[in-house]
Scaffold this motif. Structure first.
Motif, PDB file in Angstrom:
ATOM      1  N   GLY A   9       0.991  -1.066  -0.372  1.00 21.74           N
ATOM      2  CA  GLY A   9       0.169  -0.003   0.257  1.00 21.74           C
ATOM      3  C   GLY A   9       0.676   1.347   0.314  1.00 21.74           C
ATOM      4  N   GLU A  10       1.520   1.181   0.410  1.00 21.92           N
ATOM      5  CA  GLU A  10       2.845   2.490   0.528  1.00 21.92           C
ATOM      6  C   GLU A  10       3.589   2.728  -1.222  1.00 21.92           C
ATOM      7  N   VAL A  11       4.027   1.780  -1.243  1.00 21.00           N
ATOM      8  CA  VAL A  11       4.728   1.951  -2.849  1.00 21.00           C
ATOM      9  C   VAL A  11       3.542   2.439  -3.405  1.00 21.00           C
ATOM     10  N   ARG A  12       2.421   1.738  -3.720  1.00 19.60           N
ATOM     11  CA  ARG A  12       1.194   1.758  -4.395  1.00 19.60           C
ATOM     12  C   ARG A  12       0.822   3.550  -3.994  1.00 19.60           C
ATOM     13  N   ASN A  13       0.742   4.267  -3.123  1.00 18.02           N
ATOM     14  CA  ASN A  13       0.459   5.346  -2.796  1.00 18.02           C
ATOM     15  C   ASN A  13       1.805   6.094  -3.254  1.00 18.02           C
ATOM     16  N   LEU A  14       3.098   5.891  -3.166  1.00 20.42           N
ATOM     17  CA  LEU A  14       3.819   6.125  -3.101  1.00 20.42           C
ATOM     18  C   LEU A  14       3.916   6.482  -5.022  1.00 20.42           C
ATOM     19  N   TYR A  15       3.886   5.839  -5.838  1.00 21.07           N
ATOM     20  CA  TYR A  15       3.096   5.447  -7.171  1.00 21.07           C
ATOM     21  C   TYR A  15       2.820   6.773  -7.257  1.00 21.07           C
ATOM     22  N   LYS A  16       1.388   7.203  -6.979  1.00 17.93           N
ATOM     23  CA  LYS A  16       0.280   7.580  -7.330  1.00 17.93           C
ATOM     24  C   LYS A  16       0.396   8.797  -7.190  1.00 17.93           C
ATOM     25  N   ASN A  17       1.609   9.929  -6.083  1.00 20.80           N
ATOM     26  CA  ASN A  17       1.556  10.961  -5.373  1.00 20.80           C
ATOM     27  C   ASN A  17       2.997  11.770  -6.147  1.00 20.80           C
ATOM     28  N   LEU A  18       3.592  10.183  -6.660  1.00 22.78           N
ATOM     29  CA  LEU A  18       4.201  11.067  -7.332  1.00 22.78           C
ATOM     30  C   LEU A  18       3.708  11.285  -9.173  1.00 22.78           C
ATOM     31  N   LEU A  19       2.852   9.799  -9.451  1.00 28.01           N
ATOM     32  CA  LEU A  19       2.254  10.664 -10.726  1.00 28.01           C
ATOM     33  C   LEU A  19       1.348  11.471 -10.752  1.00 28.01           C
ATOM     34  N   LEU A  21       2.694  14.318  -8.951  1.00 24.38           N
ATOM     35  CA  LEU A  21       3.171  15.447  -8.811  1.00 24.38           C
ATOM     36  C   LEU A  21       3.766  15.816 -10.537  1.00 24.38           C
ATOM     37  N   GLY A  22       4.155  14.929 -11.458  1.00 21.81           N
ATOM     38  CA  GLY A  22       4.729  14.657 -12.260  1.00 21.81           C
ATOM     39  C   GLY A  22       4.002  15.557 -13.894  1.00 21.81           C
ATOM     40  N   ARG A  23       2.797  15.885 -13.066  1.00 22.94           N
ATOM     41  CA  ARG A  23       1.643  16.722 -13.938  1.00 22.94           C
ATOM     42  C   ARG A  23       2.203  17.785 -14.568  1.00 22.94           C
ATOM     43  N   ASP A  24       2.974  18.308 -13.478  1.00 21.47           N
ATOM     44  CA  ASP A  24       3.403  19.904 -13.817  1.00 21.47           C
ATOM     45  C   ASP A  24       4.677  19.320 -14.092  1.00 21.47           C
ATOM     46  N   TYR A  25       5.561  17.989 -14.206  1.00 19.36           N
ATOM     47  CA  TYR A  25       7.246  18.282 -14.646  1.00 19.36           C
ATOM     48  C   TYR A  25       7.142  19.166 -15.710  1.00 19.36           C
ATOM     49  N   LYS A  27       9.862  18.704 -17.884  1.00 22.88           N
ATOM     50  CA  LYS A  27       9.747  18.574 -19.720  1.00 22.88           C
ATOM     51  C   LYS A  27       8.601  17.355 -20.028  1.00 22.88           C
ATOM     52  N   GLY A  28       7.729  17.795 -19.341  1.00 17.68           N
ATOM     53  CA  GLY A  28       6.456  17.060 -20.176  1.00 17.68           C
ATOM     54  C   GLY A  28       6.081  15.967 -18.512  1.00 17.68           C
ATOM     55  N   ALA A  29       4.909  15.738 -18.963  1.00  8.51           N
ATOM     56  CA  ALA A  29       3.944  14.821 -17.736  1.00  8.51           C
ATOM     57  C   ALA A  29       4.137  13.312 -18.815  1.00  8.51           C
ATOM     58  N   ASP A  30       4.448  13.563 -19.937  1.00  6.50           N
ATOM     59  CA  ASP A  30       4.715  12.233 -19.960  1.00  6.50           C
ATOM     60  C   ASP A  30       6.089  11.697 -20.259  1.00  6.50           C
ATOM     61  N   TYR A  31       6.721  12.114 -20.012  1.00  4.83           N
ATOM     62  CA  TYR A  31       8.267  12.254 -20.157  1.00  4.83           C
ATOM     63  C   TYR A  31       8.464  11.428 -18.522  1.00  4.83           C
ATOM     64  N   PHE A  32       8.007  12.508 -17.725  1.00  7.90           N
ATOM     65  CA  PHE A  32       7.590  11.647 -16.429  1.00  7.90           C
ATOM     66  C   PHE A  32       7.502  10.305 -16.118  1.00  7.90           C
ATOM     67  N   LYS A  33       6.112  10.832 -17.028  1.00  6.93           N
ATOM     68  CA  LYS A  33       5.126   9.018 -16.136  1.00  6.93           C
ATOM     69  C   LYS A  33       6.035   7.635 -16.596  1.00  6.93           C
ATOM     70  N   ARG A  34       6.898   8.550 -18.188  1.00  6.80           N
ATOM     71  CA  ARG A  34       7.522   7.208 -18.801  1.00  6.80           C
ATOM     72  C   ARG A  34       8.815   6.344 -17.832  1.00  6.80           C
ATOM     73  N   GLU A  65      12.432  16.894  -3.114  1.00  5.90           N
ATOM     74  CA  GLU A  65      12.935  18.120  -4.383  1.00  5.90           C
ATOM     75  C   GLU A  65      11.855  18.373  -5.475  1.00  5.90           C
ATOM     76  N   LEU A  66       9.993  17.242  -6.000  1.00  4.65           N
ATOM     77  CA  LEU A  66      10.041  17.625  -6.466  1.00  4.65           C
ATOM     78  C   LEU A  66       8.909  19.221  -6.407  1.00  4.65           C
ATOM     79  N   GLU A  67       8.531  19.303  -5.161  1.00  4.71           N
ATOM     80  CA  GLU A  67       8.223  20.002  -4.310  1.00  4.71           C
ATOM     81  C   GLU A  67       8.529  21.446  -4.488  1.00  4.71           C
ATOM     82  N   ALA A  68       9.993  20.878  -3.876  1.00  2.00           N
ATOM     83  CA  ALA A  68      11.078  22.332  -4.185  1.00  2.00           C
ATOM     84  C   ALA A  68      11.239  22.673  -5.116  1.00  2.00           C
ATOM     85  N   LEU A  69      11.247  22.490  -6.508  1.00  2.51           N
ATOM     86  CA  LEU A  69      11.078  22.923  -7.890  1.00  2.51           C
ATOM     87  C   LEU A  69       9.911  23.395  -8.354  1.00  2.51           C
TER      88      LEU A  69
END
Length: 91
Positions: A9-19, A21-25, A27-34, A65-69
Motif C-alpha cells: 500500500g505504501e508503494v502504491r501510494n508513493l507511485y500515485k503521489n509521484l504520478l 506531482l509529475g503533471r507539472d514536470y 519536461k512534460g507529464a508523459d516524459y515523467f510518467k515513462r 525535491e519535486l515539491e521544492a522545484l
C-alpha cells in the motif's frame, strides 16, 4: 493463501503521489510518467522489506525535491511579475 505485503500500500501510494506531482514536470507529464514507470518496474522484484523501505524513503525524497522545484518555479514567476529587475538598465 498468500499474505499480502504490508508495504504494498505504501508503494502504491508513493507511485500515485509521484504520478500526481509529475503533471507539472518541466519536461512534460508523459516524459515523467515513462521514467517513473521504468523505475518502479526495475525494482518490482525486490522482496527484502528493508530494501523496500529504503526505496520508499528514496521516493519520498524525490517527492520533496519535486515539491521544492515547483515552489521555486512558482516563487520565481511571482517575483518576476511583482518586482523589476535592478540589473536591467533603462535607456
Amino acid at each position: 493463501m498468500k499474505m499480502a505485503n504490508p508495504l504494498r500500500g505504501e508503494v502504491r501510494n508513493l507511485y500515485k503521489n509521484l504520478l500526481y506531482l509529475g503533471r507539472d514536470y518541466p519536461k512534460g507529464a508523459d516524459y515523467f510518467k515513462r521514467r517513473l514507470k521504468n523505475v518502479f518496474l526495475k525494482n518490482k522484484d525486490v522482496k527484502d522489506p528493508e530494501k523496500i523501505k529504503e526505496l520508499i524513503k528514496r521516493g519520498e525524497f524525490v517527492m520533496k525535491e519535486l515539491e521544492a522545484l515547483y515552489f521555486l518555479r512558482k516563487y520565481r514567476a511571482m517575483k518576476q511579475r511583482y518586482y523589476t529587475d535592478n540589473n536591467k538598465t533603462d535607456h
